[in-house]
Design a protein around this motif. Sequence first.
Motif, PDB file in Angstrom:
ATOM      1  N   LEU A 153      -4.942   0.951  -6.997  1.00  0.00           N
ATOM      2  CA  LEU A 153      -5.067   0.129  -5.672  1.00  0.00           C
ATOM      3  C   LEU A 153      -6.369  -1.258  -5.253  1.00  0.00           C
ATOM      4  CD1 LEU A 153      -3.671   3.033  -3.155  1.00  0.00           C
ATOM      5  CD2 LEU A 153      -2.677   1.915  -4.790  1.00  0.00           C
ATOM      6  N   ASP A 154      -5.428  -2.695  -5.638  1.00  0.00           N
ATOM      7  CA  ASP A 154      -6.778  -3.437  -5.275  1.00  0.00           C
ATOM      8  C   ASP A 154      -7.142  -3.996  -4.252  1.00  0.00           C
ATOM      9  OD1 ASP A 154      -8.754  -5.677  -6.021  1.00  0.00           O
ATOM     10  OD2 ASP A 154      -7.664  -5.969  -8.100  1.00  0.00           O
ATOM     11  N   GLU A 155      -8.154  -3.604  -3.627  1.00  0.00           N
ATOM     12  CA  GLU A 155      -7.938  -4.303  -1.741  1.00  0.00           C
ATOM     13  C   GLU A 155      -6.090  -3.965  -1.357  1.00  0.00           C
ATOM     14  OE1 GLU A 155     -11.147  -5.771  -0.881  1.00  0.00           O
ATOM     15  OE2 GLU A 155     -12.018  -6.334  -2.648  1.00  0.00           O
ATOM     16  N   PRO A 156      -6.222  -2.854  -1.585  1.00  0.00           N
ATOM     17  CA  PRO A 156      -4.759  -2.236  -0.848  1.00  0.00           C
ATOM     18  C   PRO A 156      -4.683  -2.880   0.934  1.00  0.00           C
ATOM     19  CG  PRO A 156      -6.281  -0.102  -1.244  1.00  0.00           C
ATOM     20  CD  PRO A 156      -6.951  -1.076  -2.025  1.00  0.00           C
ATOM     21  N   THR A 157      -5.459  -3.176   1.527  1.00  0.00           N
ATOM     22  CA  THR A 157      -5.605  -2.765   2.984  1.00  0.00           C
ATOM     23  C   THR A 157      -5.668  -4.291   3.216  1.00  0.00           C
ATOM     24  OG1 THR A 157      -7.766  -2.021   3.371  1.00  0.00           O
ATOM     25  CG2 THR A 157      -6.245  -0.705   3.200  1.00  0.00           C
ATOM     26  N   VAL A 158      -5.963  -5.614   2.425  1.00  0.00           N
ATOM     27  CA  VAL A 158      -5.840  -6.748   2.715  1.00  0.00           C
ATOM     28  C   VAL A 158      -4.686  -7.544   3.556  1.00  0.00           C
ATOM     29  CG1 VAL A 158      -6.324  -8.893   1.661  1.00  0.00           C
ATOM     30  CG2 VAL A 158      -7.722  -6.675   0.983  1.00  0.00           C
ATOM     31  N   GLY A 159      -5.161  -7.753   4.536  1.00  0.00           N
ATOM     32  CA  GLY A 159      -3.949  -9.062   5.430  1.00  0.00           C
ATOM     33  C   GLY A 159      -3.232  -7.829   6.249  1.00  0.00           C
ATOM     34  N   LEU A 160      -3.026  -6.177   6.231  1.00  0.00           N
ATOM     35  CA  LEU A 160      -2.817  -5.681   7.058  1.00  0.00           C
ATOM     36  C   LEU A 160      -3.004  -5.412   8.333  1.00  0.00           C
ATOM     37  CD1 LEU A 160      -1.604  -2.536   4.973  1.00  0.00           C
ATOM     38  CD2 LEU A 160       0.319  -4.636   4.471  1.00  0.00           C
ATOM     39  N   ASP A 161      -1.951  -4.908   8.855  1.00  0.00           N
ATOM     40  CA  ASP A 161      -2.892  -4.905  10.504  1.00  0.00           C
ATOM     41  C   ASP A 161      -3.317  -3.683  10.838  1.00  0.00           C
ATOM     42  OD1 ASP A 161      -0.319  -3.197  11.921  1.00  0.00           O
ATOM     43  OD2 ASP A 161       1.130  -5.404  10.042  1.00  0.00           O
ATOM     44  N   PRO A 162      -3.639  -3.074  11.626  1.00  0.00           N
ATOM     45  CA  PRO A 162      -4.368  -1.869  11.867  1.00  0.00           C
ATOM     46  C   PRO A 162      -2.969  -0.654  11.873  1.00  0.00           C
ATOM     47  CG  PRO A 162      -5.421  -3.893  14.100  1.00  0.00           C
ATOM     48  CD  PRO A 162      -3.697  -4.134  12.583  1.00  0.00           C
ATOM     49  N   ILE A 163      -1.687  -0.996  12.433  1.00  0.00           N
ATOM     50  CA  ILE A 163      -1.142   0.224  12.343  1.00  0.00           C
ATOM     51  C   ILE A 163      -0.583   0.610  11.219  1.00  0.00           C
ATOM     52  CG2 ILE A 163       1.150   1.034  13.163  1.00  0.00           C
ATOM     53  CD1 ILE A 163       0.569  -0.521  16.006  1.00  0.00           C
ATOM     54  N   SER A 164      -0.423  -0.504  10.348  1.00  0.00           N
ATOM     55  CA  SER A 164       0.074  -0.316   8.876  1.00  0.00           C
ATOM     56  C   SER A 164      -1.238  -0.261   7.880  1.00  0.00           C
ATOM     57  CB  SER A 164       0.647  -1.404   8.689  1.00  0.00           C
ATOM     58  OG  SER A 164       1.410  -2.026   8.985  1.00  0.00           O
ATOM     59  N   SER A 165      -1.765  -0.293   8.073  1.00  0.00           N
ATOM     60  CA  SER A 165      -3.232  -0.563   7.375  1.00  0.00           C
ATOM     61  C   SER A 165      -3.712   1.300   7.902  1.00  0.00           C
ATOM     62  CB  SER A 165      -4.172  -0.963   8.173  1.00  0.00           C
ATOM     63  OG  SER A 165      -5.876  -0.842   7.010  1.00  0.00           O
ATOM     64  N   SER A 166      -3.371   1.967   8.791  1.00  0.00           N
ATOM     65  CA  SER A 166      -4.200   2.884   8.582  1.00  0.00           C
ATOM     66  C   SER A 166      -2.896   4.237   7.956  1.00  0.00           C
ATOM     67  CB  SER A 166      -3.501   3.690  10.411  1.00  0.00           C
ATOM     68  OG  SER A 166      -4.640   2.972  11.046  1.00  0.00           O
ATOM     69  N   PHE A 167      -1.870   3.237   8.047  1.00  0.00           N
ATOM     70  CA  PHE A 167      -0.606   4.343   7.589  1.00  0.00           C
ATOM     71  C   PHE A 167      -1.109   4.615   6.175  1.00  0.00           C
ATOM     72  CE2 PHE A 167       3.798   3.777   4.811  1.00  0.00           C
ATOM     73  CZ  PHE A 167       4.106   5.073   4.901  1.00  0.00           C
ATOM     74  N   LEU A 168      -1.434   3.313   5.606  1.00  0.00           N
ATOM     75  CA  LEU A 168      -1.695   3.272   4.115  1.00  0.00           C
ATOM     76  C   LEU A 168      -2.453   4.363   3.745  1.00  0.00           C
ATOM     77  CD1 LEU A 168      -0.678   2.075   1.371  1.00  0.00           C
ATOM     78  CD2 LEU A 168      -1.860   0.327   1.543  1.00  0.00           C
ATOM     79  N   LYS A 169      -3.054   4.393   4.460  1.00  0.00           N
ATOM     80  CA  LYS A 169      -4.780   4.851   4.323  1.00  0.00           C
ATOM     81  C   LYS A 169      -4.305   6.022   4.345  1.00  0.00           C
ATOM     82  CE  LYS A 169      -8.605   1.727   6.414  1.00  0.00           C
ATOM     83  NZ  LYS A 169      -9.134   2.350   7.423  1.00  0.00           N
ATOM     84  N   ASP A 170      -3.534   6.600   5.328  1.00  0.00           N
ATOM     85  CA  ASP A 170      -2.987   8.149   5.399  1.00  0.00           C
ATOM     86  C   ASP A 170      -1.910   8.640   3.736  1.00  0.00           C
ATOM     87  OD1 ASP A 170      -4.046   8.589   7.292  1.00  0.00           O
ATOM     88  OD2 ASP A 170      -1.715   8.464   8.304  1.00  0.00           O
ATOM     89  N   LYS A 171      -1.463   7.443   3.649  1.00  0.00           N
ATOM     90  CA  LYS A 171      -0.513   7.538   2.158  1.00  0.00           C
ATOM     91  C   LYS A 171      -1.290   7.342   0.924  1.00  0.00           C
ATOM     92  CE  LYS A 171       3.716   8.144   4.142  1.00  0.00           C
ATOM     93  NZ  LYS A 171       3.956   9.585   4.026  1.00  0.00           N
ATOM     94  N   ILE A 172      -2.849   7.156   1.111  1.00  0.00           N
ATOM     95  CA  ILE A 172      -3.759   6.687  -0.071  1.00  0.00           C
ATOM     96  C   ILE A 172      -4.474   8.303  -0.007  1.00  0.00           C
ATOM     97  CG2 ILE A 172      -5.781   6.284  -1.181  1.00  0.00           C
ATOM     98  CD1 ILE A 172      -5.023   3.321   0.173  1.00  0.00           C
ATOM     99  N   ARG A 173      -4.341   9.382   1.131  1.00  0.00           N
ATOM    100  CA  ARG A 173      -5.014  10.366   0.788  1.00  0.00           C
ATOM    101  C   ARG A 173      -4.297  11.372   0.749  1.00  0.00           C
ATOM    102  NH1 ARG A 173      -9.966  11.007  -0.399  1.00  0.00           N
ATOM    103  NH2 ARG A 173      -8.658  12.902   0.036  1.00  0.00           N
ATOM    104  N   GLU A 174      -3.086  11.417   1.355  1.00  0.00           N
ATOM    105  CA  GLU A 174      -1.943  12.339   0.468  1.00  0.00           C
ATOM    106  C   GLU A 174      -1.498  12.525  -0.825  1.00  0.00           C
ATOM    107  OE1 GLU A 174       2.997  11.796   0.959  1.00  0.00           O
ATOM    108  OE2 GLU A 174       1.203  11.828   3.218  1.00  0.00           O
TER     109      GLU A 174
END
Length: 239
Positions: A153-174
């Motif tokens: 994952l190369d800079e995975p949260t770039v350009g994401l709003d806070p809600i979407s970024s939080s969701f993706l971070k949860d999925k990464i840790r999952e």
Amino acid sequence: MVKIKNLYKKFGKQEVLKGINLELKKGKVTAILGPNGSGKTTLIKSILGLVIPTDGEIYVKGENVRDNWSYRKYIGYMPQIAVFPENLTLKELINMLLDIRKEGYNPNIKDDFIKHFKLEEYMDKKLKNLSGGTKQKVSALITFMFDPEIYFLDEPTVGLDPISSSFLKDKIREQAERDRLVVLTSHIMSEVEELADDIVFLLEGVIHVQGSVKEIIQSSGEKNLERAIAKLMEKKYNA
């Protein structure tokens, strides 16, 4: 899961990687960091098969990847800037990818990403008309929906709003909790500190520092990862 032995890469006379030895283990999020020109992009592209090393070996799940592309089926790659066929709609893109790559497809993951990223309204829209942030969501969707064993994952949260970024971070840790291997890059040190278990920090084509996030912060005497990395770079360049 990914093992690198004595990896070198030259572009002409420029030596970009200078004998990298590294083992990336499943069940962890590993962040590969370094300033521009440090070799991190070349290292990742070498593992992905997008760059052919000058010397050295790369093993994925115990198999040497040289002249063997079958290992790519285990990998999900989310580039920093994804390039899509712009005249396709999002629905057409998903269907095309499903025709090409059926192995690992998980409709529940796909539906979960579509729901949380609110992509339903974009399914019939041309990809060329989507905003940068929406394209980033699409990139995450198609990376995760095939449920790979290894994520880059190369800079995975770039350009994401806070809600979407939080969701993706949860999925990464999952994924790490599911015993997957996750490798990421990010210039946002607070994000790396939040997500990563281990750090591999490159400078001038060599591994300058490697260890857990906690170890690196503690050994630096600083209070967070951003300051710890800054201190490492100052020591290197002021030596």
